[in-house]
Design a protein around this motif. Sequence first.
Motif, PDB file in Angstrom:
ATOM      1  N   ILE A  76       0.837  -1.204   0.000  1.00  0.00           N
ATOM      2  CA  ILE A  76       0.000   0.000   0.000  1.00  0.00           C
ATOM      3  C   ILE A  76       0.870   1.252   0.000  1.00  0.00           C
ATOM      4  N   GLY A  77       1.907   1.250   0.839  1.00  0.00           N
ATOM      5  CA  GLY A  77       2.796   2.407   0.928  1.00  0.00           C
ATOM      6  C   GLY A  77       3.647   2.611  -0.305  1.00  0.00           C
ATOM      7  N   SER A  78       3.763   1.590  -1.153  1.00  0.00           N
ATOM      8  CA  SER A  78       4.530   1.697  -2.404  1.00  0.00           C
ATOM      9  C   SER A  78       3.654   2.114  -3.577  1.00  0.00           C
ATOM     10  N   GLY A  79       2.384   2.393  -3.286  1.00  0.00           N
ATOM     11  CA  GLY A  79       1.485   2.877  -4.344  1.00  0.00           C
ATOM     12  C   GLY A  79       0.736   1.785  -5.081  1.00  0.00           C
ATOM     13  N   ILE A  80       0.777   0.552  -4.578  1.00  0.00           N
ATOM     14  CA  ILE A  80       0.055  -0.551  -5.220  1.00  0.00           C
ATOM     15  C   ILE A  80      -1.375  -0.599  -4.684  1.00  0.00           C
ATOM     16  N   ASP A  81      -2.352  -0.663  -5.580  1.00  0.00           N
ATOM     17  CA  ASP A  81      -3.748  -0.812  -5.167  1.00  0.00           C
ATOM     18  C   ASP A  81      -4.022  -2.304  -5.016  1.00  0.00           C
ATOM     19  N   ILE A  82      -3.890  -2.792  -3.796  1.00  0.00           N
ATOM     20  CA  ILE A  82      -4.005  -4.229  -3.562  1.00  0.00           C
ATOM     21  C   ILE A  82      -5.462  -4.704  -3.601  1.00  0.00           C
ATOM     22  N   ARG A  83      -6.408  -3.785  -3.780  1.00  0.00           N
ATOM     23  CA  ARG A  83      -7.816  -4.184  -3.852  1.00  0.00           C
ATOM     24  C   ARG A  83      -8.201  -4.685  -5.236  1.00  0.00           C
ATOM     25  N   GLU A  84      -7.334  -4.480  -6.213  1.00  0.00           N
ATOM     26  CA  GLU A  84      -7.628  -4.914  -7.575  1.00  0.00           C
ATOM     27  C   GLU A  84      -7.529  -6.439  -7.701  1.00  0.00           C
ATOM     28  N   PRO A  85      -8.247  -7.033  -8.684  1.00  0.00           N
ATOM     29  CA  PRO A  85      -8.149  -8.482  -8.911  1.00  0.00           C
ATOM     30  C   PRO A  85      -6.906  -8.837  -9.712  1.00  0.00           C
ATOM     31  N   THR A  86      -5.778  -8.356  -9.232  1.00  0.00           N
ATOM     32  CA  THR A  86      -4.489  -8.559  -9.900  1.00  0.00           C
ATOM     33  C   THR A  86      -3.474  -9.018  -8.868  1.00  0.00           C
ATOM     34  N   GLY A  87      -2.631  -9.942  -9.267  1.00  0.00           N
ATOM     35  CA  GLY A  87      -1.630 -10.451  -8.349  1.00  0.00           C
ATOM     36  C   GLY A  87      -0.435  -9.519  -8.220  1.00  0.00           C
ATOM     37  N   HIS A  88      -0.036  -9.242  -6.991  1.00  0.00           N
ATOM     38  CA  HIS A  88       1.149  -8.426  -6.703  1.00  0.00           C
ATOM     39  C   HIS A  88       2.017  -9.197  -5.703  1.00  0.00           C
ATOM     40  N   MET A  89       3.322  -9.161  -5.909  1.00  0.00           N
ATOM     41  CA  MET A  89       4.223  -9.838  -4.979  1.00  0.00           C
ATOM     42  C   MET A  89       5.155  -8.821  -4.347  1.00  0.00           C
ATOM     43  N   VAL A  90       5.255  -8.904  -3.022  1.00  0.00           N
ATOM     44  CA  VAL A  90       6.086  -7.975  -2.255  1.00  0.00           C
ATOM     45  C   VAL A  90       7.081  -8.771  -1.414  1.00  0.00           C
ATOM     46  N   VAL A  91       8.337  -8.325  -1.430  1.00  0.00           N
ATOM     47  CA  VAL A  91       9.373  -8.883  -0.560  1.00  0.00           C
ATOM     48  C   VAL A  91       9.848  -7.748   0.334  1.00  0.00           C
TER      49      VAL A  91
END
Length: 340
Positions: free
Chosen positions: A136-151
Amino acid sequence: MAQYDIGIDLGTTTIIIAVEGKGVILNQPSVVAVDNRKDQVLAVGDEALAMVGRTPNYISAIRPLKDGVISNHMLTRELICRFVNKVYDSRLIKPRVAVCVPAAITGIESDAVVEAVVAAGARQVFLIDEPMAAAIGSGIDIREPTGHMVVDIGGGTTDIAVISLGGKVRATSVNVAGNTFDDEIMKFVRSKFNVAIGLRTAEELKKQVACCKPSTFTSSMEVKGRSLLTGLPQKFTVKTEDLYEAVMPLVEQITVAAHQVLEKTPPELAGDIFTDGIMLTGGGSMLKGLDEYMSQELKVKVRVSPDPVNCVALGTAHCLVIGEDLETGFQDATPRLGRR
């Protein structure tokens, strides 16, 4: 009510506090200086850090958090109380506080966090997993139906997660992070050069000299320490190539953990990650050449967050605004206290 909302990145090495719309308002080391004769706290944060390695026998400079969780409840409570009181001075309205925690935290550990924050004056406490806050703090909208990977490579732990539709799909946590790099560099210098250096010097070597292969970056740093052969002060130079042996095994462990999460990720989300890449966050993500190395090993584009150090705190503050849209990894933890 945003002005009464506070986000806290309760890190092993640093505590960062942010407020939605204002950004980071406090960034200080999670260190407490204690006078053992009187069992009294002398200083916290920057003032306590300045005492590390320079105190008389009766004063201890202690880090009350270890591997992202509380190891000393009393000192953590004192640390949080002083920092929250420093940034929030209203006595009429108690703040809502969101705190980020490692993805693999246990119920007992999270209860300790909630108790410490309530003791600091919070009226309501929310817990959010570090990878979600980092995204969220990196500007990613995690509510979207799209896969995001964070390390997220913090001071005590590295948290890895695949996120979609406001929730975690796959996640893991490993006890290899910034402090581990510092420890291994300190041990390596002791072994290779027969010189003892402090943790602060090791941290500077990590930031200024250390690098991952196959990057072409090269640097050197003049280091001062105590010779193990003569017992006298000694000055010597450490080069980038000297530190490969210390940092590469740790980098490989983090990369293997990320690979294992990718292996268990549903195909559709894995396709999204292949398109959008992997986001590195946390202070440890700034190790030179890390993104290049992980990209080469995982066959996926890897990039560092625009604000890797502060993104977790910023995301933690913002989650109080969008919390209703988050499915997992975010919870109102205040009722936990009712079980006691």
